[in-house]
Design a protein around this motif. Structure first.
Motif, mmCIF file in Angstrom:
data_model
loop_
_atom_site.group_PDB
_atom_site.id
_atom_site.type_symbol
_atom_site.label_atom_id
_atom_site.label_comp_id
_atom_site.label_asym_id
_atom_site.label_seq_id
_atom_site.Cartn_x
_atom_site.Cartn_y
_atom_site.Cartn_z
ATOM 1 N N LEU A 267 0.803 -1.228 0.000
ATOM 2 C CA LEU A 267 0.000 0.000 0.000
ATOM 3 C C LEU A 267 0.839 1.283 0.000
ATOM 4 N N PRO A 268 1.915 1.398 0.802
ATOM 5 C CA PRO A 268 2.706 2.638 0.715
ATOM 6 C C PRO A 268 3.340 2.868 -0.655
ATOM 7 N N MET A 269 3.817 1.795 -1.279
ATOM 8 C CA MET A 269 4.389 1.944 -2.619
ATOM 9 C C MET A 269 3.325 2.356 -3.623
ATOM 10 N N SER A 270 2.146 1.775 -3.491
ATOM 11 C CA SER A 270 1.050 2.115 -4.394
ATOM 12 C C SER A 270 0.615 3.565 -4.222
ATOM 13 N N LEU A 271 0.563 4.016 -2.976
ATOM 14 C CA LEU A 271 0.184 5.407 -2.721
ATOM 15 C C LEU A 271 1.175 6.378 -3.348
ATOM 16 N N LEU A 272 2.443 6.103 -3.178
ATOM 17 C CA LEU A 272 3.465 6.991 -3.735
ATOM 18 C C LEU A 272 3.376 7.048 -5.254
ATOM 19 N N LEU A 273 3.279 5.898 -5.867
ATOM 20 C CA LEU A 273 3.213 5.858 -7.325
ATOM 21 C C LEU A 273 1.917 6.474 -7.845
ATOM 22 N N ALA A 274 0.812 6.266 -7.128
ATOM 23 C CA ALA A 274 -0.467 6.838 -7.550
ATOM 24 C C ALA A 274 -0.459 8.359 -7.448
ATOM 25 N N VAL A 275 0.167 8.896 -6.416
ATOM 26 C CA VAL A 275 0.274 10.361 -6.298
ATOM 27 C C VAL A 275 1.096 10.922 -7.454
ATOM 28 N N LEU A 276 2.176 10.240 -7.786
ATOM 29 C CA LEU A 276 2.993 10.702 -8.913
ATOM 30 C C LEU A 276 2.205 10.661 -10.226
ATOM 31 N N PHE A 277 1.489 9.567 -10.465
ATOM 32 C CA PHE A 277 0.672 9.480 -11.681
ATOM 33 C C PHE A 277 -0.419 10.543 -11.699
ATOM 34 N N CYS A 278 -1.083 10.719 -10.577
ATOM 35 C CA CYS A 278 -2.187 11.682 -10.499
ATOM 36 C C CYS A 278 -1.696 13.102 -10.755
ATOM 37 N N LEU A 279 -0.652 13.502 -10.066
ATOM 38 C CA LEU A 279 -0.160 14.868 -10.224
ATOM 39 C C LEU A 279 0.451 15.107 -11.601
ATOM 40 N N SER A 280 1.104 14.094 -12.157
ATOM 41 C CA SER A 280 1.650 14.289 -13.507
ATOM 42 C C SER A 280 0.539 14.383 -14.538
ATOM 43 N N ASN A 281 -0.533 13.629 -14.345
ATOM 44 C CA ASN A 281 -1.662 13.718 -15.272
ATOM 45 C C ASN A 281 -2.362 15.073 -15.145
ATOM 46 N N LEU A 282 -2.531 15.545 -13.911
ATOM 47 C CA LEU A 282 -3.142 16.866 -13.724
ATOM 48 C C LEU A 282 -2.251 17.967 -14.284
ATOM 49 N N GLY A 283 -0.949 17.821 -14.129
ATOM 50 C CA GLY A 283 -0.021 18.807 -14.683
ATOM 51 C C GLY A 283 0.025 18.781 -16.193
ATOM 52 N N LYS A 284 -0.097 17.570 -16.748
ATOM 53 C CA LYS A 284 -0.068 17.434 -18.206
ATOM 54 C C LYS A 284 -1.259 18.125 -18.850
ATOM 55 N N ASN A 285 -2.400 18.066 -18.194
ATOM 56 C CA ASN A 285 -3.608 18.693 -18.722
ATOM 57 C C ASN A 285 -3.796 20.132 -18.236
ATOM 58 N N ASN A 286 -2.800 20.689 -17.581
ATOM 59 C CA ASN A 286 -2.800 22.065 -17.074
ATOM 60 C C ASN A 286 -3.911 22.334 -16.052
ATOM 61 N N GLU A 287 -4.373 21.293 -15.394
ATOM 62 C CA GLU A 287 -5.424 21.474 -14.397
ATOM 63 C C GLU A 287 -4.873 22.076 -13.103
ATOM 64 N N LEU A 288 -3.617 21.785 -12.784
ATOM 65 C CA LEU A 288 -3.008 22.404 -11.600
ATOM 66 C C LEU A 288 -2.866 23.910 -11.794
ATOM 67 N N ILE A 289 -2.499 24.311 -12.993
ATOM 68 C CA ILE A 289 -2.372 25.740 -13.292
ATOM 69 C C ILE A 289 -3.739 26.410 -13.246
ATOM 70 N N ALA A 290 -4.764 25.725 -13.748
ATOM 71 C CA ALA A 290 -6.116 26.286 -13.715
ATOM 72 C C ALA A 290 -6.610 26.436 -12.272
ATOM 73 N N LEU A 291 -6.310 25.466 -11.427
ATOM 74 C CA LEU A 291 -6.704 25.578 -10.015
ATOM 75 C C LEU A 291 -5.976 26.734 -9.330
ATOM 76 N N ARG A 292 -4.695 26.874 -9.631
ATOM 77 C CA ARG A 292 -3.931 27.993 -9.044
ATOM 78 C C ARG A 292 -4.472 29.326 -9.555
ATOM 79 N N ALA A 293 -4.887 29.383 -10.817
ATOM 80 C CA ALA A 293 -5.428 30.621 -11.378
ATOM 81 C C ALA A 293 -6.778 30.969 -10.757
#
Length: 121
Positions: free
Chosen positions: A65-91
């Motif tokens: 579970l800890p390994m899965s959580l770490l990898l899932a956070v990386l996948f989630c944040l990279s996907n959100l960053g790829k689609n510029n959703e993190l920038i939209a939330l910050r804006a």
């Protein structure tokens, strides 16, 4: 719960499920390759092999579970960053801490679950 929290948790849940399933399958395959000769030597039935894996799964859960959580956070944040959703939330005025809060809460809940599984089993 705000809409942003639900969206971030939904975007986090699918990679977590995929990563957890992949690590569980990898653990089972590696353990099966290691113990296959013993299963064949003692003529273990399918039910016995399944019960063996159900017995050792809680121990593997604590490691996986800890390994899965770490990898899932990386996948989630990279996907959100790829689609510029993190920038939209910050804006929109959402702080970084506020964006990380659902993921931190999921990590805290997973910590409690891992602690309980480790102590109970």
């Amino acid at each position: 719960m705000r809409i942003i929290d639900k969206y971030l948790l939904k975007e986090f849940a699918l990679p977590l499920l995929y990563c957890f399933d992949a690590f569980v399958m990898l653990f089972i395959v590696l353990d099966l390759l290691d113990n296959l000769s013993d299963f064949l030597q003692y003529h273990a039935k399918l039910g016995q092999v399944l019960s063996y894996y159900l017995i050792i799964l809680p121990e593997a859960f604590v490691m996986i579970l800890p390994m899965s959580l770490l990898l899932a956070v990386l996948f989630c944040l990279s996907n959100l960053g790829k689609n510029n959703e993190l920038i939209a939330l910050r804006a929109c005025g959402v702080s970084v801490v506020r964006m990380a809060l659902p993921l931190l809460a999921a990590g805290a809940m997973a910590t409690v679950v891992v602690f309980y599984v480790d102590e109970a089993f």
